[in-house]
Write an enzyme that holds these catalytic residues in place. Structure first.
Site, PDB file in Angstrom:
ATOM      1  NE  ARG A 218      -4.267  -1.707   1.627  1.00 35.99           N
ATOM      2  CZ  ARG A 218      -4.345  -2.802   2.374  1.00 35.99           C
ATOM      3  NH1 ARG A 218      -3.503  -2.978   3.364  1.00 35.99           N
ATOM      4  NH2 ARG A 218      -5.267  -3.697   2.141  1.00 35.99           N
TER       5      ARG A 218
ATOM      6  CE  LYS B 260      -0.495  13.130 -15.797  1.00 38.65           C
ATOM      7  NZ  LYS B 260      -0.728  13.540 -17.187  1.00 38.65           N
TER       8      LYS B 260
ATOM      9  CD  GLU C 241       7.155  15.262 -24.232  1.00 39.73           C
ATOM     10  OE1 GLU C 241       6.444  16.225 -23.893  1.00 39.73           O
ATOM     11  OE2 GLU C 241       6.680  14.168 -24.622  1.00 39.73           O
TER      12      GLU C 241
ATOM     13  CE  LYS D 126       5.339  17.032 -15.115  1.00 41.05           C
ATOM     14  NZ  LYS D 126       5.531  15.752 -15.735  1.00 41.05           N
TER      15      LYS D 126
ATOM     16  CD  GLU E  62      -3.744  15.572 -17.359  1.00 43.50           C
ATOM     17  OE1 GLU E  62      -2.626  15.111 -17.062  1.00 43.50           O
ATOM     18  OE2 GLU E  62      -4.346  15.304 -18.388  1.00 43.50           O
TER      19      GLU E  62
ATOM     20  NE  ARG F 167       0.718  16.307 -14.315  1.00 47.67           N
ATOM     21  CZ  ARG F 167       1.303  15.559 -13.401  1.00 47.67           C
ATOM     22  NH1 ARG F 167       0.899  15.628 -12.147  1.00 47.67           N
ATOM     23  NH2 ARG F 167       2.287  14.751 -13.714  1.00 47.67           N
TER      24      ARG F 167
ATOM     25  CG  ASN G 151      -1.781  16.015 -21.940  1.00 51.16           C
ATOM     26  OD1 ASN G 151      -0.805  15.336 -21.659  1.00 51.16           O
ATOM     27  ND2 ASN G 151      -2.844  16.115 -21.157  1.00 51.16           N
TER      28      ASN G 151
ATOM     29  CG  HIS H 257       1.441  14.812 -25.690  1.00 49.48           C
ATOM     30  ND1 HIS H 257       2.173  15.969 -25.754  1.00 49.48           N
ATOM     31  CD2 HIS H 257       2.208  13.926 -25.018  1.00 49.48           C
ATOM     32  CE1 HIS H 257       3.332  15.779 -25.128  1.00 49.48           C
ATOM     33  NE2 HIS H 257       3.381  14.552 -24.675  1.00 49.48           N
TER      34      HIS H 257
ATOM     35  CG  HIS I 118      -1.416  10.229 -27.579  1.00 48.17           C
ATOM     36  ND1 HIS I 118      -2.032  10.842 -26.517  1.00 48.17           N
ATOM     37  CD2 HIS I 118      -0.139  10.017 -27.187  1.00 48.17           C
ATOM     38  CE1 HIS I 118      -1.166  10.987 -25.529  1.00 48.17           C
ATOM     39  NE2 HIS I 118      -0.012  10.494 -25.916  1.00 48.17           N
TER      40      HIS I 118
ATOM     41  CG  HIS J  50       5.893  10.065 -26.601  1.00 49.37           C
ATOM     42  ND1 HIS J  50       4.570  10.071 -26.994  1.00 49.37           N
ATOM     43  CD2 HIS J  50       6.017  10.998 -25.623  1.00 49.37           C
ATOM     44  CE1 HIS J  50       3.917  10.977 -26.274  1.00 49.37           C
ATOM     45  NE2 HIS J  50       4.763  11.554 -25.443  1.00 49.37           N
TER      46      HIS J  50
HETATM   47  P1  NAD Z   1      12.987   5.002 -22.087  1.00 49.33           P
HETATM   48  O1  NAD Z   1      12.864   4.953 -20.634  1.00 49.33           O
HETATM   49  O2  NAD Z   1      12.519   3.832 -22.873  1.00 49.33           O
HETATM   50  O3  NAD Z   1      14.501   5.282 -22.467  1.00 49.33           O
HETATM   51  C1  NAD Z   1      14.861   5.385 -23.827  1.00 49.33           C
HETATM   52  C2  NAD Z   1      16.074   4.487 -24.147  1.00 49.33           C
HETATM   53  O4  NAD Z   1      17.250   5.111 -23.621  1.00 49.33           O
HETATM   54  C3  NAD Z   1      16.006   3.112 -23.516  1.00 49.33           C
HETATM   55  O5  NAD Z   1      16.557   2.177 -24.401  1.00 49.33           O
HETATM   56  C4  NAD Z   1      16.882   3.277 -22.279  1.00 49.33           C
HETATM   57  O6  NAD Z   1      17.416   2.056 -21.828  1.00 49.33           O
HETATM   58  C5  NAD Z   1      17.960   4.187 -22.805  1.00 49.33           C
HETATM   59  N1  NAD Z   1      18.661   4.980 -21.822  1.00 49.33           N
HETATM   60  C6  NAD Z   1      18.170   5.557 -20.712  1.00 49.33           C
HETATM   61  N2  NAD Z   1      19.099   6.323 -20.137  1.00 49.33           N
HETATM   62  C7  NAD Z   1      20.203   6.219 -20.892  1.00 49.33           C
HETATM   63  C8  NAD Z   1      21.490   6.807 -20.831  1.00 49.33           C
HETATM   64  N3  NAD Z   1      21.808   7.705 -19.896  1.00 49.33           N
HETATM   65  N4  NAD Z   1      22.396   6.455 -21.766  1.00 49.33           N
HETATM   66  C9  NAD Z   1      22.071   5.587 -22.765  1.00 49.33           C
HETATM   67  N5  NAD Z   1      20.869   5.038 -22.898  1.00 49.33           N
HETATM   68  C10 NAD Z   1      19.935   5.356 -21.977  1.00 49.33           C
HETATM   69  O7  NAD Z   1      12.242   6.274 -22.704  1.00 49.33           O
HETATM   70  P2  NAD Z   1      11.992   7.744 -22.140  1.00 49.33           P
HETATM   71  O8  NAD Z   1      11.847   8.570 -23.365  1.00 49.33           O
HETATM   72  O9  NAD Z   1      12.918   8.144 -21.090  1.00 49.33           O
HETATM   73  O10 NAD Z   1      10.570   7.597 -21.437  1.00 49.33           O
HETATM   74  C11 NAD Z   1       9.430   7.265 -22.160  1.00 49.33           C
HETATM   75  C12 NAD Z   1       8.380   6.793 -21.191  1.00 49.33           C
HETATM   76  O11 NAD Z   1       8.102   7.837 -20.284  1.00 49.33           O
HETATM   77  C13 NAD Z   1       7.074   6.416 -21.845  1.00 49.33           C
HETATM   78  O12 NAD Z   1       6.660   5.177 -21.320  1.00 49.33           O
HETATM   79  C14 NAD Z   1       6.120   7.512 -21.422  1.00 49.33           C
HETATM   80  O13 NAD Z   1       4.798   7.057 -21.288  1.00 49.33           O
HETATM   81  C15 NAD Z   1       6.701   7.944 -20.123  1.00 49.33           C
HETATM   82  N6  NAD Z   1       6.400   9.325 -19.736  1.00 49.33           N
HETATM   83  C16 NAD Z   1       5.899   9.538 -18.518  1.00 49.33           C
HETATM   84  C17 NAD Z   1       5.634  10.821 -18.100  1.00 49.33           C
HETATM   85  C18 NAD Z   1       5.123  11.067 -16.720  1.00 49.33           C
HETATM   86  O14 NAD Z   1       4.743  12.201 -16.421  1.00 49.33           O
HETATM   87  N7  NAD Z   1       5.129  10.091 -15.871  1.00 49.33           N
HETATM   88  C19 NAD Z   1       5.877  11.904 -18.961  1.00 49.33           C
HETATM   89  C20 NAD Z   1       6.396  11.647 -20.216  1.00 49.33           C
HETATM   90  C21 NAD Z   1       6.659  10.341 -20.600  1.00 49.33           C
HETATM   91  N1  GLY Z   2       3.850  14.514 -18.932  1.00 46.96           N
HETATM   92  C1  GLY Z   2       2.564  15.006 -18.637  1.00 46.96           C
HETATM   93  C2  GLY Z   2       2.315  15.202 -17.199  1.00 46.96           C
HETATM   94  O1  GLY Z   2       3.168  15.013 -16.367  1.00 46.96           O
HETATM   95  O2  GLY Z   2       1.240  15.580 -16.860  1.00 46.96           O
END
Ligand code: NAD
Ligand code: GLY
Length: 344
Positions: free
Chosen positions: A109, A131, A173, A211, A221, A225, A229, A232, A236, A249
């Protein structure tokens, strides 16, 4: 440098380029993936002082961002007998931080977690704001929770090993934040050199500040917030059409930003010159801005599948000039179709 995320009792700090010894009373489990672990796990483990340290390595890739991986992580936490007084550390990009945060929110929890984001996208966006979640067959991030970390450590030097396209995806972003909230920041992007570590740190810092402002006002949101998007709604649909293959993305978001801007131009919110300036900036960072829409009506219908659309009302987040934003829910289908035709 430190930035406060102000959320009453869930407040925390984002530390930029200040990672040093991390002290914990009980056990710590570091969750990372095979790639990032190979690069930074040894260093991070050497900085952790705890009674016991565990490492959980998950496979690398968005395709593993699912409940099966969550189950696997939970199992390892139970085997290691972590309890609610212990801590999870996420070491990786957005995939690792979203999944680690989700696990932290449900393990017994709720257990503390901190993140050490290693992609630019995770440093400027995903790791801040709480998130968390995973994907399922119905869509991306449809299972999850709002659950804030206790601290975030962004190390710009960790980005040196990031592949060029992943870096650019993070820049998309960051540019999004500038267009929505800060004209001066946008101008900074036009003249900065991201190879210069001071400029890069400034980008991370400003994005986290923005942020923090957004999340501090609207954690769940309900309004502001949603502005994050921007781009996006279009992105999407593109990602869905491409079956999540071919474009990252952030690259889809860059195209989505351009599409949203052309709509803003037609609505008189943005000048053609401003839309062109934004497109030039995205191109400067090797981001795509064009996409071939095959069927504009099918593209339009897909908007309503987005989880951000409420009661079939499609909300468009648009720039109201560079540095200001507006949410429009009353745009006629024909006006949108006219813009989609520009991308045929
Ligand atoms: P990711 O985590 O898949 O990383 C991209 C690639 O880079 C992977 O292959 C990873 O292993 C590699 N990598 C990471 N750090 C590295 C480094 N320092 N050196 C070399 N390689 C490295 O992708 P991302 O773009 O970081 O994240 C995308 C994800 O984030 C999606 O799932 C998306 O939904 C999520 N996201 C969440 C939020 C949120 O607010 N929570 C916001 C935006 C995106
Ligand atoms: N990346 C969108 C959010 O954090 O709301």
């Amino acid at each position: 440098m430190q930035i406060d995320i102000n959320l009453d009792k869930n407040s925390y700090k984002v530390y930029i380029d200040e990672l040093s010894t991390l002290k914990f009373k009980g056990k710590v489990a570091v969750i990372t993936n095979s790639k990032v672990g190979g690069l930074y796990l040894a260093e991070v483990l050497s900085l952790i002082e705890a009674d016991e340290k565990y490492t959980i390595t998950i496979p690398d890739g968005e395709e593993y961002k699912n409940l099966a991986t969550i189950e696997n992580i939970l199992e390892q936490l139970f085997v290691s007998r972590l309890d609610r007084s212990n801590t999870i550390i996420a070491l990786g990009g957005g995939v690792v931080s979203d999944m680690s945060g989700f696990v932290a929110s449900i393990y017994e929890r709720g257990i503390d977690f901190i993140t050490i984001p290693t992609t630019l996208l995770a440093q400027v966006d995903a790791s801040v704001g709480g998130k968390t979640g995973v994907n399922n067959k119905f869509g991306k991030n449809l299972i999850g929770s709002f659950y804030q970390p206790r601290a975030v450590y962004c190390e710009s030097r960790f980005l040196k090993t990031l592949p060029r396209r992943e870096f650019a995806a993070g820049i998309a972003e960051a540019i999004k934040m500038a267009i929505m909230f800060d004209e001066k920041f946008f101008e900074f992007f036009e003249r900065c050199d991201v190879q210069n570590s001071d400029d890069l740190t400034k980008i991370i810092q400003r994005c986290v500040e923005l942020k923090a402002m957004v999340v501090g006002q609207d954690e769940r949101e309900k309004g502001l917030r949603a502005v994050l998007n921007y781009g996006h709604t279009f992105a999407h649909v593109i990602e869905n059409e491409l079956n999540y293959k071919g474009l990252l993305h952030g690259e889809a978001v860059a195209i989505g930003i351009n599409m949203a801007n052309r709509l803003a131009v037609n609505l008189g919110l943005l000048s053609v010159n401003e839309a062109d300036r934004i497109e030039d900036l995205l191109t400067k960072f090797n981001l795509p801005t064009k996409y071939k829409i095959k069927d504009e009506n099918a593209f339009y219908e897909s908007f309503s599948l987005d989880k951000k659309s409420e009661n079939s009302v499609i909300k468009f987040i648009l720039p109201d000039g560079i540095g200001k934003n507006i949410i429009k829910s009353d745009i006629k289908k024909e006006q949108v179709i006219e813009v989609l035709r520009l991308f045929k």
